[in-house]
Design a protein around this motif. Structure first.
Motif, short mmCIF file in Angstrom:
data_model
loop_
_atom_site.label_atom_id
_atom_site.label_comp_id
_atom_site.label_asym_id
_atom_site.label_seq_id
_atom_site.Cartn_x
_atom_site.Cartn_y
_atom_site.Cartn_z
N LYS A 111 1.27 -12.29 12.53
CA LYS A 111 2.51 -12.49 13.48
C LYS A 111 3.70 -13.29 12.90
CE LYS A 111 -0.40 -13.91 17.39
NZ LYS A 111 -0.76 -14.87 18.69
N LYS A 112 3.48 -13.29 11.66
CA LYS A 112 4.72 -14.14 10.90
C LYS A 112 5.41 -13.05 9.76
CE LYS A 112 2.89 -18.76 10.15
NZ LYS A 112 2.52 -19.57 9.09
N THR A 113 4.88 -11.78 9.92
CA THR A 113 5.12 -10.63 9.12
C THR A 113 6.69 -10.06 9.77
OG1 THR A 113 3.03 -10.19 8.39
CG2 THR A 113 4.71 -8.47 8.02
N LYS A 114 7.51 -9.95 9.06
CA LYS A 114 8.98 -9.33 9.53
C LYS A 114 9.23 -8.04 9.02
CE LYS A 114 9.61 -12.67 12.57
NZ LYS A 114 10.63 -13.58 12.58
N ILE A 115 8.82 -8.06 7.59
CA ILE A 115 9.48 -6.79 6.83
C ILE A 115 8.03 -6.48 5.96
CG2 ILE A 115 10.86 -5.55 5.26
CD1 ILE A 115 13.01 -7.81 5.87
N VAL A 116 7.81 -4.95 6.20
CA VAL A 116 6.98 -4.58 5.08
C VAL A 116 7.91 -3.42 4.20
CG1 VAL A 116 5.10 -2.88 4.77
CG2 VAL A 116 5.12 -4.48 6.74
N PHE A 117 7.50 -3.78 2.71
CA PHE A 117 8.21 -3.03 1.88
C PHE A 117 7.58 -1.96 1.29
CE2 PHE A 117 11.45 -6.46 1.75
CZ PHE A 117 12.53 -5.88 1.78
N LEU A 118 7.65 -0.68 1.17
CA LEU A 118 6.72 0.20 0.67
C LEU A 118 7.52 1.01 -0.52
CD1 LEU A 118 4.07 1.91 0.55
CD2 LEU A 118 5.05 3.26 2.36
N ALA A 119 7.35 0.95 -1.60
CA ALA A 119 7.91 1.80 -2.71
C ALA A 119 7.12 3.09 -2.67
CB ALA A 119 7.85 1.18 -3.90
N ASN A 120 7.80 4.10 -2.37
CA ASN A 120 7.12 5.48 -2.28
C ASN A 120 7.94 6.65 -2.86
OD1 ASN A 120 4.71 7.01 -1.87
ND2 ASN A 120 5.65 7.61 0.18
N PRO A 121 7.86 7.43 -4.05
CA PRO A 121 6.67 6.93 -4.99
C PRO A 121 7.07 5.66 -5.68
CG PRO A 121 8.32 8.62 -5.92
CD PRO A 121 8.70 8.37 -4.44
N ASN A 122 6.18 5.00 -6.26
CA ASN A 122 6.13 3.51 -6.72
C ASN A 122 6.47 3.59 -8.39
OD1 ASN A 122 6.10 0.69 -6.65
ND2 ASN A 122 4.01 0.97 -7.61
N ASN A 123 7.21 2.92 -8.89
CA ASN A 123 7.31 2.65 -10.32
C ASN A 123 7.02 1.09 -10.60
OD1 ASN A 123 8.43 2.48 -12.98
ND2 ASN A 123 10.35 1.43 -12.34
N PRO A 124 6.27 0.95 -11.70
CA PRO A 124 5.96 1.82 -12.59
C PRO A 124 4.42 2.70 -12.45
CG PRO A 124 5.18 -0.29 -13.26
CD PRO A 124 5.41 -0.40 -11.85
N THR A 125 3.83 2.49 -11.51
CA THR A 125 2.37 3.23 -11.42
C THR A 125 2.37 4.73 -11.36
OG1 THR A 125 2.49 2.95 -8.89
CG2 THR A 125 1.68 1.34 -10.18
N GLY A 126 3.51 5.26 -10.79
CA GLY A 126 3.93 6.69 -10.65
C GLY A 126 3.05 7.41 -9.40
N SER A 127 2.43 6.36 -8.65
CA SER A 127 1.65 6.85 -7.69
C SER A 127 2.75 7.29 -6.31
CB SER A 127 0.35 5.95 -7.29
OG SER A 127 0.93 4.72 -7.03
#
Length: 240
Positions: A111-127
């Motif tokens: 209930k406290k979550t306000k923002i979900v950040f998603l790095a897509n594609p991601n650095n440095p994993t490259g996935s």
């Protein structure tokens, strides 16, 4: 390869007008961005001094003390750093094989979550996550949670099952896609990025950002870079 020669020329040309304030609305740049990415309405675009500024503006506007900001274990470090700066608590979800686990992310939402950040594609994993996986994650978020898709490296992906997420922005009001000129456009020094978001989110960002947050040389260089499609293609092929 650096930046487009046409972008460099546009940047240098502005040196004779350094006494002028930049266009506070970055209208010409937003129009060029809208045309390039087929966004439609330029009013759904907010430009910033790189993705970093836009990340911090979103956090400033939508999170604070007592709130949680969720990200993947090996996501961009600006997510937890920015969250702490506004008094929010950063929370990460573990990954599988250095790849974002959407089910683990959804399980961490409270209930406290306000923002979900998603790095897509991601650095440095490259996935990267597929279009279907990102859509699944969004479906499992409460309406009050903002899903911010950081697509800084989107131009490098040529997989048919990938999407930067613009179709979600056009359909839902709680999705933001961030893009940057720092990566494939080779313009990290000028600090230039933009958010594709709903009119409601754009209105909030435009109220909290500085009135001249993107310099005139950056705006003109960005427009020139977008127009130089041949150099973009060359840069993508070189990286591949």
């Amino acid at each position: 390869l650096g930046a487009s020669p046409k972008a460099v020329t546009a940047y240098k040309k502005l040196s004779r007008d350094l006494f002028r304030y930049p266009d506070g609305s970055a209208l010409a740049l937003r129009q060029a961005i809208a045309k390039t990415w087929k966004i439609g309405n330029p009013d759904n675009i907010v430009c910033g001094a790189g993705s970093d500024e836009l990340i911090n503006l979103l956090l400033k506007a939508y999170a604070g003390a007592g709130d949680e900001v969720l990200y993947s274990r090996y996501g961009f470090l600006m997510y937890p750093i920015g969250a702490k700066a506004v008094g929010a608590t950063p929370v990460y979800a573990e990954e599988k094989n250095l790849r974002t686990d959407v089910r683990a992310m959804a399980a961490k939402v409270t209930k406290k979550t306000k923002i979900v950040f998603l790095a897509n594609p991601n650095n440095p994993t490259g996935s990267y996550l597929t279009k279907k996986e990102v859509a699944w994650l969004h479906r499992h978020l409460p309406p009050h949670v903002l899903l911010v898709i950081d697509a800084a490296y989107a131009e490098f992906v040529d997989k048919k099952d990938y999407s930067a997420g613009d179709e979600l922005v056009k359909k839902y009001g709680n999705v933001v896609v961030l893009r940057t000129f720092s990566k494939i456009y080779g313009m990290a020094a000028v600090r230039l990025g933009f958010a594709h978001c709903s009119p409601e989110v754009a209105a909030v960002l435009n109220r909290v950002r500085g009135p001249f947050n993107v310099s005139a040389p950056a705006q003109h260089a960005g427009i020139a870079a977008l127009a130089d499609t041949a150099f973009l293609k060359k840069s993508r092929a070189h990286n591949a």
